[in-house]
Structure formats: structure tokens, C-alpha cells
Design a protein around this motif. Sequence first.
Motif, mmCIF file in Angstrom:
data_model
loop_
_atom_site.group_PDB
_atom_site.id
_atom_site.type_symbol
_atom_site.label_atom_id
_atom_site.label_comp_id
_atom_site.label_asym_id
_atom_site.label_seq_id
_atom_site.Cartn_x
_atom_site.Cartn_y
_atom_site.Cartn_z
ATOM 1 N N LEU A 17 -35.629 17.524 44.910
ATOM 2 C CA LEU A 17 -36.904 18.234 45.031
ATOM 3 C C LEU A 17 -37.012 19.419 44.083
ATOM 4 C CD1 LEU A 17 -37.352 18.124 48.890
ATOM 5 C CD2 LEU A 17 -38.904 17.147 47.206
ATOM 6 N N ASN A 18 -35.892 20.092 43.813
ATOM 7 C CA ASN A 18 -35.925 21.286 42.961
ATOM 8 C C ASN A 18 -35.443 21.001 41.549
ATOM 9 O OD1 ASN A 18 -36.799 22.860 45.168
ATOM 10 N ND2 ASN A 18 -34.682 23.000 45.892
ATOM 11 N N ALA A 30 -31.580 6.293 48.302
ATOM 12 C CA ALA A 30 -32.607 7.203 47.791
ATOM 13 C C ALA A 30 -33.828 7.193 48.712
ATOM 14 C CB ALA A 30 -32.990 6.816 46.370
ATOM 15 N N LEU A 31 -34.218 6.011 49.191
ATOM 16 C CA LEU A 31 -35.352 5.911 50.121
ATOM 17 C C LEU A 31 -35.042 6.614 51.436
ATOM 18 C CD1 LEU A 31 -36.590 2.267 49.516
ATOM 19 C CD2 LEU A 31 -37.929 4.348 49.237
ATOM 20 N N ALA A 32 -33.794 6.498 51.898
ATOM 21 C CA ALA A 32 -33.385 7.169 53.137
ATOM 22 C C ALA A 32 -33.498 8.687 52.964
ATOM 23 C CB ALA A 32 -31.972 6.765 53.516
ATOM 24 N N LEU A 33 -33.057 9.190 51.793
ATOM 25 C CA LEU A 33 -33.170 10.630 51.505
ATOM 26 C C LEU A 33 -34.639 11.057 51.487
ATOM 27 C CD1 LEU A 33 -30.599 11.571 48.708
ATOM 28 C CD2 LEU A 33 -30.870 12.663 50.923
ATOM 29 N N ALA A 34 -35.483 10.241 50.864
ATOM 30 C CA ALA A 34 -36.912 10.563 50.779
ATOM 31 C C ALA A 34 -37.527 10.648 52.175
ATOM 32 C CB ALA A 34 -37.643 9.522 49.933
ATOM 33 N N LYS A 35 -37.170 9.707 53.036
ATOM 34 C CA LYS A 35 -37.706 9.728 54.407
ATOM 35 C C LYS A 35 -37.183 10.925 55.176
ATOM 36 C CE LYS A 35 -38.872 4.922 54.863
ATOM 37 N NZ LYS A 35 -38.423 3.581 55.186
ATOM 38 N N GLN A 36 -35.910 11.269 54.933
ATOM 39 C CA GLN A 36 -35.300 12.411 55.619
ATOM 40 C C GLN A 36 -36.041 13.706 55.281
ATOM 41 O OE1 GLN A 36 -31.095 12.779 54.798
ATOM 42 N NE2 GLN A 36 -31.071 14.946 55.346
ATOM 43 N N TYR A 37 -36.386 13.874 54.018
ATOM 44 C CA TYR A 37 -37.093 15.090 53.586
ATOM 45 C C TYR A 37 -38.616 14.965 53.714
ATOM 46 C CZ TYR A 37 -32.665 16.679 51.565
ATOM 47 O OH TYR A 37 -31.370 17.079 51.385
ATOM 48 N N VAL A 39 -40.712 13.065 51.933
ATOM 49 C CA VAL A 39 -41.312 13.088 50.596
ATOM 50 C C VAL A 39 -41.340 11.657 50.052
ATOM 51 C CG1 VAL A 39 -40.627 15.452 50.068
ATOM 52 C CG2 VAL A 39 -39.067 13.586 49.519
ATOM 53 N N ASP A 40 -41.868 11.512 48.844
ATOM 54 C CA ASP A 40 -41.925 10.201 48.188
ATOM 55 C C ASP A 40 -40.819 10.078 47.153
ATOM 56 O OD1 ASP A 40 -44.182 9.166 49.492
ATOM 57 O OD2 ASP A 40 -45.529 10.255 48.149
ATOM 58 N N LEU A 41 -40.343 8.845 46.974
ATOM 59 C CA LEU A 41 -39.425 8.518 45.893
ATOM 60 C C LEU A 41 -40.294 7.916 44.793
ATOM 61 C CD1 LEU A 41 -36.504 8.191 44.866
ATOM 62 C CD2 LEU A 41 -36.543 5.893 45.847
ATOM 63 N N VAL A 42 -40.323 8.554 43.627
ATOM 64 C CA VAL A 42 -41.217 8.129 42.548
ATOM 65 C C VAL A 42 -40.392 7.757 41.322
ATOM 66 C CG1 VAL A 42 -43.115 8.836 41.047
ATOM 67 C CG2 VAL A 42 -43.013 9.670 43.388
ATOM 68 N N CYS A 43 -40.650 6.547 40.798
ATOM 69 C CA CYS A 43 -39.970 6.072 39.592
ATOM 70 C C CYS A 43 -40.692 6.658 38.380
ATOM 71 C CB CYS A 43 -39.984 4.548 39.554
ATOM 72 S SG CYS A 43 -39.092 3.892 38.149
ATOM 73 N N MET A 44 -39.957 7.343 37.507
ATOM 74 C CA MET A 44 -40.568 8.014 36.358
ATOM 75 C C MET A 44 -40.709 7.092 35.140
ATOM 76 S SD MET A 44 -41.024 10.633 38.003
ATOM 77 C CE MET A 44 -41.836 11.704 36.882
ATOM 78 N N SER A 45 -39.788 6.114 34.983
ATOM 79 C CA SER A 45 -39.837 5.211 33.831
ATOM 80 C C SER A 45 -39.046 3.954 34.143
ATOM 81 C CB SER A 45 -39.237 5.904 32.610
ATOM 82 O OG SER A 45 -39.053 4.979 31.568
ATOM 83 N N PRO A 52 -34.898 6.361 36.098
ATOM 84 C CA PRO A 52 -34.911 7.715 36.651
ATOM 85 C C PRO A 52 -35.984 7.844 37.733
ATOM 86 C CG PRO A 52 -35.935 7.688 34.493
ATOM 87 C CD PRO A 52 -35.413 6.314 34.730
ATOM 88 N N CYS A 53 -35.607 8.393 38.885
ATOM 89 C CA CYS A 53 -36.536 8.591 39.988
ATOM 90 C C CYS A 53 -36.449 10.025 40.480
ATOM 91 C CB CYS A 53 -36.223 7.631 41.137
ATOM 92 S SG CYS A 53 -36.517 5.915 40.719
ATOM 93 N N LYS A 54 -37.531 10.475 41.101
ATOM 94 C CA LYS A 54 -37.606 11.852 41.612
ATOM 95 C C LYS A 54 -38.028 11.838 43.059
ATOM 96 C CE LYS A 54 -39.110 15.089 38.018
ATOM 97 N NZ LYS A 54 -40.284 15.787 37.521
#
Length: 163
Positions: A17-18, A30-37, A39-45, A52-54
Motif C-alpha cells: 500500500l505504501n 496476494a489476493l488473500a493480502l488484498a482481502k485482509q487489508y 483493498v484491490d490487487l491491481v496488475c500494472m503490466s 507487477p501488481c499493487k
Amino acid sequence: MIKNEKIKAAEVQLTGLNGEDLGVMSTREALALAKQYKVDLVCMSLMSSPPPCKLIGAGAARDEAQQAKKQAGKSPDKRKVKEIRLQLQMEDHDRDVKQSQAERILKKGDSVKFVIQVHGAKEGEAGKVWAEELCKALKDVGSRTTGIQVSGKQVVVQLDPIG
């Protein structure tokens, strides 16, 4: 923009996130982390492996996409062509006003297309002479990109900004 479950890669390079690098991990983690926080997991390219995902807050992903679209619209090679219509029978003051408008547009970075309305061959020559005068008067701020085109009822010339 590919988000959450739509990411099909087995592994992703994750950024937190930061902006901190969380390394390579499975998409499921990564999806589990996104759900925990929450937020969304977004693929950048999709051009690299692993992609790379954010982790991005729900509203922030949309804002980021809009920002990217705005930046793409501000491309320097997207120059507008402003058309200025003139008539051969205009008063001198009106001609000066149109010329200063063209100068202002060229200084702003847009192109100017002069369209001089004429009637017949004799006026066509006079229109061509006037177009040449306009080009000479504006040579400090604009350069001719097209020749002076004389066709039936109009004389057309386009100037692009210098620099």
C-alpha cells in the motif's frame, strides 16, 4: 486494468500500500493480502513475468486510471488546429484582430489554419497575396506547413508554432 480474481498469472511481483516491495508471491497469497487489508490487487503490466501488481484502495485504483488517461491526453504531439475564417472584403481593423488571434493561438502551441473566402480567379490571386502577407507577419511565431492552396471559393494555408 486487470484487478483481483481476473489476474490469471500463477505468481505476481507485489508492491504494498505504501509502495514497499513485498516480493514475488503466488496470486492466491496476494489476493488473500488484498482481502485482509480490504483493498484491490491491481496488475500494472502484463509485459513481464511475473507481472507487477499493487495493493491499491478501491477508490485509488479508479483515480489512478483516470490520472493515467488524463496524462495520455496531454501528449505533446496532439496539437490542435484552430481554423480562422477570413473574407477578402474585411476592414483593416478586423484583419488585425484576426492576425493577433492567430499569434495568440500559435504562442499557446496550437496550429492555425487560415481560410480566406474568395469569389473567382481575380480574388483568388488577391487572397493568395494576403495569405503570403499573413505568413510573413507571423513568421516569428509560426512556420508554414502547407503551401498556399487556392481552390474555387477559398484560399487555405496552415501555420504550425515554432519551437
